[in-house]
Motif scaffolding. Structure first.
Motif: not given
Length: 248
Positions: A166-189
């Motif tokens: 979902e994030r990747l498709v949103a980034l496609v729609e937004a156009g070139p943005g360079g290095r964007v904010r990282d995406l991680a899960g909600p917990e460390v296991l």
């Protein structure tokens, strides 16, 4: 928008195809059945004609650094060169949190990929994420020896492949943005706990044996190098919730 997805049958790629199609985009999957060989670079020009953006979510299952470098160098070079020739306006690449701090094994290939994308001829967006929930299943399948299940000692912050898509498709729609904010899960296991829980949930069993890997990669697994920083965005699906949705 017309999108081409490299790696569109993989863990994240199949979700990218579904999400983009659901948002009304025309989606092409770059596969051998279309006459495309990403490593050899054949068939790309014809398929990429009229494509607005390429999403690269390719991967290779190896911890051999040289093999990973060869794969990602070939795929990225071939994609970017063909995109520049036919006029693709946006290249979106998926990478891994912490790969630049532990450029060994598989992550050595991701470093090469990032260098090619950020220095390449096509306007780009680069998203780094942590490991996916599915990583526990991959380890369970790869490292089993009879009743014993060897699992690297590792801290992980698993994120849902669907949310990455979902994030990747949103980034496609937004156009070139360079290095964007990282995406991680909600917990460390702990990875050993994740594999145990996956085995129980799917009825696969086995005795999990924690294995501290040697060298720089093993240290990165253990010391949090591959965990996202506080500035990263967080997904919402927990590993426990993901387990309830997989077939037993």
């Amino acid at each position: 928008m017309r999108l081409a997805v490299a790696g569109g049958t993989g863990t994240v790629g199949r979700h990218v195809v579904d999400v983009a199609g659901g948002r009304g985009h025309e989606v092409l999957v770059l596969t051998r059945s279309r006459g495309v060989d990403l490593v050899a670079g054949t068939g790309l020009d014809a398929v990429l004609q009229g494509v607005d953006a390429v999403v690269d979510v390719t991967s290779v299952m190896t911890q051999d650094g040289k093999e990973a470098e060869r794969f990602f160098r070939a795929v990225s070079t071939n994609l970017l060169t063909a995109e520049a020739r036919v006029g693709v306006r946006h290249h979106v690449a998926l990478s891994v949190v912490g790969s630049d701090r532990a450029p060994v094994g598989h992550y050595a290939g991701k470093v090469v990929q990032e260098e090619l994308v950020t220095g390449g001829p096509v306007p780009w967006t680069l998203l780094r994420t942590t490991q996916f929930h599915e990583f526990a299943a991959q380890l369970h399948a790869q490292l089993r020896f009879g009743p014993l299940q060897a699992v690297p000692v590792m801290r992980s912050q698993p994120v849902a492949a669907q949310e990455v898509a979902e994030r990747l498709v949103a980034l496609v729609e937004a156009g070139p943005g360079g290095r964007v904010r990282d995406l991680a899960g909600p917990e460390v296991l702990r990875m050993t706990d994740m594999v145990r829980r996956y085995a129980r949930a799917t009825g696969r069993g086995g005795v999990v044996v924690p294995v501290p890997l040697p060298g720089r990669l093993g240290r990165a697994f253990r010391d949090g190098t591959l965990i996202a920083g506080p500035e990263a965005d967080r997904g919402v699906q927990t590993f426990a919730r993901w387990l309830t949705a997989i077939p037993g």
